[in-house]
Write a protein that holds these residues in place. Structure first.
Motif, PDB file in Angstrom:
ATOM      1  N   LEU A 142       0.830  -1.207   0.000  1.00 12.84           N
ATOM      2  CA  LEU A 142       0.000   0.000   0.000  1.00 12.84           C
ATOM      3  C   LEU A 142       0.869   1.265   0.000  1.00 12.84           C
ATOM      4  N   ASP A 143       0.670   2.122  -1.005  1.00 12.65           N
ATOM      5  CA  ASP A 143       1.435   3.369  -1.155  1.00 12.65           C
ATOM      6  C   ASP A 143       2.941   3.117  -1.195  1.00 12.65           C
ATOM      7  N   GLY A 144       3.329   1.901  -1.570  1.00 17.11           N
ATOM      8  CA  GLY A 144       4.743   1.536  -1.494  1.00 17.11           C
ATOM      9  C   GLY A 144       5.388   1.268  -2.847  1.00 17.11           C
ATOM     10  N   GLY A 145       4.661   1.431  -3.930  1.00 16.45           N
ATOM     11  CA  GLY A 145       5.225   1.142  -5.254  1.00 16.45           C
ATOM     12  C   GLY A 145       6.231   2.201  -5.678  1.00 16.45           C
ATOM     13  N   PRO A 146       7.030   1.898  -6.716  1.00 15.11           N
ATOM     14  CA  PRO A 146       8.076   2.810  -7.169  1.00 15.11           C
ATOM     15  C   PRO A 146       7.547   4.203  -7.522  1.00 15.11           C
ATOM     16  N   VAL A 147       8.211   5.220  -6.972  1.00 12.28           N
ATOM     17  CA  VAL A 147       7.802   6.606  -7.196  1.00 12.28           C
ATOM     18  C   VAL A 147       8.223   7.049  -8.590  1.00 12.28           C
ATOM     19  N   VAL A 148       7.329   7.764  -9.264  1.00 18.93           N
ATOM     20  CA  VAL A 148       7.569   8.270 -10.610  1.00 18.93           C
ATOM     21  C   VAL A 148       8.009   9.733 -10.559  1.00 18.93           C
ATOM     22  N   LEU A 149       7.279  10.543  -9.838  1.00 15.21           N
ATOM     23  CA  LEU A 149       7.721  11.910  -9.601  1.00 15.21           C
ATOM     24  C   LEU A 149       7.023  12.491  -8.390  1.00 15.21           C
ATOM     25  N   GLN A 150       7.671  13.528  -7.838  1.00 16.46           N
ATOM     26  CA  GLN A 150       7.166  14.158  -6.618  1.00 16.46           C
ATOM     27  C   GLN A 150       7.215  15.665  -6.784  1.00 16.46           C
ATOM     28  N   ALA A 151       6.331  16.340  -6.076  1.00 15.48           N
ATOM     29  CA  ALA A 151       6.421  17.799  -5.950  1.00 15.48           C
ATOM     30  C   ALA A 151       6.549  18.096  -4.470  1.00 15.48           C
ATOM     31  N   ALA A 152       7.565  18.872  -4.117  1.00 14.18           N
ATOM     32  CA  ALA A 152       7.778  19.248  -2.719  1.00 14.18           C
ATOM     33  C   ALA A 152       7.426  20.714  -2.544  1.00 14.18           C
ATOM     34  N   LEU A 153       6.846  21.030  -1.399  1.00 13.94           N
ATOM     35  CA  LEU A 153       6.584  22.439  -1.076  1.00 13.94           C
ATOM     36  C   LEU A 153       6.994  22.701   0.359  1.00 13.94           C
ATOM     37  N   GLN A 154       7.266  23.982   0.634  1.00 13.07           N
ATOM     38  CA  GLN A 154       7.695  24.349   1.988  1.00 13.07           C
ATOM     39  C   GLN A 154       6.506  24.432   2.912  1.00 13.07           C
ATOM     40  N   VAL A 155       6.666  23.917   4.102  1.00 13.67           N
ATOM     41  CA  VAL A 155       5.651  24.127   5.136  1.00 13.67           C
ATOM     42  C   VAL A 155       5.959  25.472   5.783  1.00 13.67           C
ATOM     43  N   LYS A 156       4.959  26.373   5.744  1.00 16.19           N
ATOM     44  CA  LYS A 156       5.201  27.730   6.265  1.00 16.19           C
ATOM     45  C   LYS A 156       4.673  27.842   7.690  1.00 16.19           C
ATOM     46  N   PRO A 157       5.232  28.766   8.452  1.00 18.77           N
ATOM     47  CA  PRO A 157       4.679  29.002   9.788  1.00 18.77           C
ATOM     48  C   PRO A 157       3.206  29.375   9.651  1.00 18.77           C
ATOM     49  N   GLY A 158       2.372  28.849  10.463  1.00 15.25           N
ATOM     50  CA  GLY A 158       0.942  29.185  10.368  1.00 15.25           C
ATOM     51  C   GLY A 158       0.164  28.251   9.467  1.00 15.25           C
ATOM     52  N   ASP A 159       0.855  27.360   8.748  1.00 14.01           N
ATOM     53  CA  ASP A 159       0.142  26.382   7.920  1.00 14.01           C
ATOM     54  C   ASP A 159      -0.726  25.481   8.805  1.00 14.01           C
ATOM     55  N   ASP A 160      -1.912  25.175   8.311  1.00 17.27           N
ATOM     56  CA  ASP A 160      -2.739  24.175   8.990  1.00 17.27           C
ATOM     57  C   ASP A 160      -3.139  23.114   7.960  1.00 17.27           C
ATOM     58  N   ILE A 161      -3.926  22.151   8.401  1.00 17.22           N
ATOM     59  CA  ILE A 161      -4.273  21.049   7.500  1.00 17.22           C
ATOM     60  C   ILE A 161      -4.927  21.575   6.225  1.00 17.22           C
ATOM     61  N   GLU A 162      -5.785  22.564   6.409  1.00 15.39           N
ATOM     62  CA  GLU A 162      -6.522  23.091   5.261  1.00 15.39           C
ATOM     63  C   GLU A 162      -5.590  23.768   4.246  1.00 15.39           C
TER      64      GLU A 162
END
Ligand code: GRF
Length: 202
Positions: A142-162
């Motif tokens: 589960l969710d463990g197959g070979p990764v094809v591509l990823q996008a990373a973003l910065q977590v900013k101060p004040g970020d919440d789940i939404e």
């Protein structure tokens, strides 16, 4: 490249895939299948003139029976690629094997971090500086197959789940159409050593 997309909900990723077809993506979405009749993505598909079907998992006696019916429905469209776009069902090993090398998923975390649910909350609680999303080939893990591509973003101060959910979604809409394009162009494949793009292991 014939594509079948499976959804359970809003289908914003489906929309991004549909839109990319009008922007030169050679993939062709032949059908959208949902396990919920109220999935809004069905409305999006109809709006784009794509055939839809609903297969309610609650109407089946167990996962194997549901997956068998789902396979039949999918295979009627002879897909080269099956895309999970917010399809909230765990698929049986038999299903996953049947679509080996032609089944993609998008997951809202930087895999291998945070497999499973609640990824945004877990990234926040861990105090991660980065979060994001991953497209991967689906295997039996589960969710463990070979990764094809990823996008990373910065977590900013004040970020919440939404706020994180929203930014990760924007990133998903950028990378999923790209993965679909690579596959349709014959550039992306699953080999024994993992995902390969243009003959190079990712
Ligand atoms: C996305 O966050 C995706 O990562 C997860 O389910 C969500 C689907 O969103 N697997 P949508 O239905 O495409 O809007």
């Amino acid at each position: 490249c014939n594509v079948v997309v499976l959804i359970s909900g809003s289908g914003s990723n489906l929309q991004a895939l549909i839109d990319s077809q009008h922007e030169g993506n050679p993939a062709r979405i032949r059908a959208v299948i949902a396990n919920r009749v109220d999935a809004f993505g069905l409305t999006r598909a109809k709006g784009a003139g794509i055939p839809t079907a609903v297969l309610d998992h609650k109407a089946f006696d167990g996962r194997e029976a549901f997956d068998a019916a789902l396979m039949e429905l999918i295979d009627a469209h002879a897909p080269d690629l099956v895309i999970l776009a917010g399809f909230m069902r765990i698929l049986s090993p038999g299903f996953v094997r049947h679509y080996h090398g032609r089944l993609l998923n998008i997951h809202p975390s930087l895999l291998p971090k945070y497999k499973g649910l609640d990824t945004h909350r877990r990234a926040l609680e861990a105090g991660d500086a980065e979060h994001g999303c991953s497209v991967h080939f689906v295997t039996e893990e589960l969710d463990g197959g070979p990764v094809v591509l990823q996008a990373a973003l910065q977590v900013k101060p004040g970020d919440d789940i939404e706020s994180l959910t929203q930014r990760v979604h924007v990133a998903e809409h950028q990378i999923y159409p790209l993965a679909m394009r690579w596959f349709a162009e014959g550039r992306l494949r699953l080999a024994e050593q993992g995902a390969m793009l243009d003959g190079v292991t990712l």
